[in-house]
Every structure is written in structure tokens, then in C-alpha cells.
Write a protein that holds these residues in place. Sequence first.
Motif, PDB file in Angstrom:
ATOM      1  N   ASP A 121       0.826  -1.215   0.000  1.00 15.78           N
ATOM      2  CA  ASP A 121       0.000   0.000   0.000  1.00 15.78           C
ATOM      3  C   ASP A 121       0.858   1.261   0.000  1.00 15.78           C
ATOM      4  N   VAL A 122       1.975   1.242   0.731  1.00 13.11           N
ATOM      5  CA  VAL A 122       2.869   2.405   0.753  1.00 13.11           C
ATOM      6  C   VAL A 122       3.535   2.580  -0.614  1.00 13.11           C
ATOM      7  N   ALA A 123       3.900   1.475  -1.250  1.00 15.29           N
ATOM      8  CA  ALA A 123       4.493   1.545  -2.589  1.00 15.29           C
ATOM      9  C   ALA A 123       3.518   2.185  -3.579  1.00 15.29           C
ATOM     10  N   LYS A 124       2.270   1.771  -3.513  1.00 17.18           N
ATOM     11  CA  LYS A 124       1.258   2.338  -4.410  1.00 17.18           C
ATOM     12  C   LYS A 124       1.027   3.820  -4.105  1.00 17.18           C
ATOM     13  N   LEU A 125       1.050   4.173  -2.822  1.00 18.98           N
ATOM     14  CA  LEU A 125       0.853   5.561  -2.407  1.00 18.98           C
ATOM     15  C   LEU A 125       1.951   6.454  -2.986  1.00 18.98           C
ATOM     16  N   ILE A 126       3.213   5.998  -2.880  1.00 21.24           N
ATOM     17  CA  ILE A 126       4.336   6.796  -3.376  1.00 21.24           C
ATOM     18  C   ILE A 126       4.298   6.919  -4.892  1.00 21.24           C
ATOM     19  N   ILE A 165      23.491   2.425   1.072  1.00 23.52           N
ATOM     20  CA  ILE A 165      22.253   2.985   0.520  1.00 23.52           C
ATOM     21  C   ILE A 165      21.771   4.128   1.397  1.00 23.52           C
ATOM     22  N   ASP A 166      20.811   4.878   0.888  1.00 25.47           N
ATOM     23  CA  ASP A 166      20.191   5.959   1.653  1.00 25.47           C
ATOM     24  C   ASP A 166      18.785   5.552   2.080  1.00 25.47           C
ATOM     25  N   PHE A 167      18.275   6.259   3.076  1.00 21.97           N
ATOM     26  CA  PHE A 167      16.961   5.952   3.631  1.00 21.97           C
ATOM     27  C   PHE A 167      16.078   7.193   3.672  1.00 21.97           C
ATOM     28  N   SER A 168      14.797   6.993   3.403  1.00 24.38           N
ATOM     29  CA  SER A 168      13.812   8.063   3.549  1.00 24.38           C
ATOM     30  C   SER A 168      13.476   8.230   5.024  1.00 24.38           C
ATOM     31  N   GLN A 169      12.586   9.169   5.305  1.00 22.29           N
ATOM     32  CA  GLN A 169      12.029   9.249   6.651  1.00 22.29           C
ATOM     33  C   GLN A 169      11.223   7.984   6.939  1.00 22.29           C
ATOM     34  N   ALA A 170      10.968   7.709   8.215  1.00 16.41           N
ATOM     35  CA  ALA A 170      10.241   6.500   8.601  1.00 16.41           C
ATOM     36  C   ALA A 170       8.776   6.582   8.176  1.00 16.41           C
ATOM     37  N   TYR A 171       8.226   5.424   7.790  1.00 14.73           N
ATOM     38  CA  TYR A 171       6.813   5.390   7.398  1.00 14.73           C
ATOM     39  C   TYR A 171       5.982   4.429   8.247  1.00 14.73           C
ATOM     40  N   ALA A 172       6.646   3.568   9.050  1.00 14.51           N
ATOM     41  CA  ALA A 172       5.890   2.609   9.884  1.00 14.51           C
ATOM     42  C   ALA A 172       6.777   2.123  11.031  1.00 14.51           C
ATOM     43  N   PRO A 173       6.160   1.759  12.151  1.00 14.26           N
ATOM     44  CA  PRO A 173       6.931   1.207  13.275  1.00 14.26           C
ATOM     45  C   PRO A 173       7.289  -0.244  13.018  1.00 14.26           C
ATOM     46  N   TYR A 174       8.378  -0.693  13.653  1.00 10.34           N
ATOM     47  CA  TYR A 174       8.785  -2.088  13.515  1.00 10.34           C
ATOM     48  C   TYR A 174       9.763  -2.431  14.630  1.00 10.34           C
ATOM     49  N   ALA A 210       3.273  14.135   2.984  1.00  8.67           N
ATOM     50  CA  ALA A 210       1.890  14.439   2.615  1.00  8.67           C
ATOM     51  C   ALA A 210       0.929  13.392   3.179  1.00  8.67           C
ATOM     52  N   ALA A 211       1.342  12.128   3.129  1.00 10.50           N
ATOM     53  CA  ALA A 211       0.489  11.047   3.632  1.00 10.50           C
ATOM     54  C   ALA A 211       0.356  11.089   5.148  1.00 10.50           C
ATOM     55  N   LYS A 212       1.412  11.548   5.826  1.00  9.90           N
ATOM     56  CA  LYS A 212       1.332  11.705   7.280  1.00  9.90           C
ATOM     57  C   LYS A 212       0.369  12.837   7.637  1.00  9.90           C
TER      58      LYS A 212
END
Length: 265
Positions: free
Chosen positions: A62-67, A111-120, A237-239
Motif C-alpha cells: 500500500d505504501v508503494a502504491k501511495l508513493i 544505501i540511503d533511507f527516507s524518513q520513517a513510514y511505519a513502526p517495527y 503528505a500522507a502523514k
Amino acid sequence: MKSVNPVLAIAFGLMSLTAAQARADALADIQKAGVVRIGVPQDFAPFGSVNTELQLQGLDIDVAKLIAKNMGVKVQLVPVASANRIAYLQTHKADLVISTLGKSAEREKVIDFSQAYAPYNNSVFGVAAVKVANAADLAGKTVGVARGTFQDIQLTETAPKSATIKRYEDNNAMISAYVSGQVQLVGTGDFVAYALAEKAPGNKPVLKYIIHESSCSVGLNKGEPALMAKVNDAITAAKKSGELNTIVKKWLNVPLPEKMATTFQ
């Protein structure tokens, strides 16, 4: 001191500039193609799995589709395993990786990382009869992990030398090993363990201890600032809209943590 050949200096300068431009053109290439290829899990419910219609589903999907929607392009979902997800990114089989990827010092070197999108959260779970409260208690015990995961790395660093870390090629193999009794302890994500309880109702895994509080981020190749900005803009934006919170609650049954919901970098 030897003098530098001006022709060679210009050539090397142009090569460096071209390489930098190539790295920075990833977003342009995606937009030109009209498709973004995103590596996602297929054996790691509820983040990614295959439903009865053989379609990928889960939080990461779902996050992949959102982006992709935010980027204005179609999404091509590329199934990856924990052990090969970074390799898929580095060999350009995927433009992004959204596959329960947590930051670590070693991973940030490549590699580089985006901001966090979910807890784990990463934890050790096991049968009730096995007494384990911390890493030291793993002495003389066997714990199963999916090869190449954060849990694999963390337990390799923290478990006593007398502990045996049994590595499986993917999460399905690790889960099967627990259900069949081959291992009584597993290092995995909290939500995976809760899902595992449904498959082993007579031997439900009990939380032993939290290895590390973590989060999921989107993985990108280094040197792609435009693509990074676009991905972070989509997550921000999604947050702000609440859309990301809806996705997290749908799949994890918990809300997006307040700190994560208000952090945009």
C-alpha cells in the motif's frame, strides 16, 4: 611534484560530472518511463504477502502504491527477499525498496533511507517453557532468523558465542521451522510473531525481550537527491493527510506513533 596533464584533468572532471548527473537523474528516468519499480516483500505478512488471488497485499504494498501515485507514475511491484532486497536496489533491478527496511550504520554505508513510514520492533519470541529475558539467556540455545534481516545482524552482534543462530532463506522457512518444532526461539518483528501465533495456536510464541525498537524506511541508491526529496514529500503528505495512519492501522492494528507522525525527515 609532477604536473597534471590539463587534458586528462578536464576528462576526469567531465567523467565525474557525468557520473554525478547520472545518479541524480533517477527521478527523471522514472518519470520518463512512467513507471517506478519498487521492491516489496511477498512472504512477510502483514507487510507483504500473496492473497488467494495471487496478488501482492500488505502495508508495504500500500505504501508503494501511495508513493507511485504521488509521483504520478505507475508502480511495478518487484518481489524481494530479506537477503536480496539491497542487492536488487544496487543492481538497479528496483528503483526503490519498501520491504520492512530498517536503518543501520552498515546499511547507511551503501544505501540511503527516507524518513520513517511505519513502526517495527525487533524482538525474540519463543515457546512459553523456554526462559529467556535478555541476550545473555540465549547461551546454549538455538534461535531462528531469516537470513540478512535486522534480527540476524543484531543477534549475531549480541548473542553469546555458545548460542546457535540458525539462518533460513526467508520468513516462510523460519516460520515453518518454528511451527514444526525445529526451533523454539525466533528473532523477528513483533507483528510477524503475532501472525505466527495464528499458525501455531498450540504453541503460540511469547515475547521474550525486545532486541531493538525500530522503524521502516524506503531504501534508495546513494546520490539520488531528487528521488529522495520526492519520496519524502510523498510520505510527509500522507502523514499530514492521515492516509499513512490509515494504512498502518489497517495492517498493524496500531496507530502511527505520534513522534513518527510528526517527524518529516
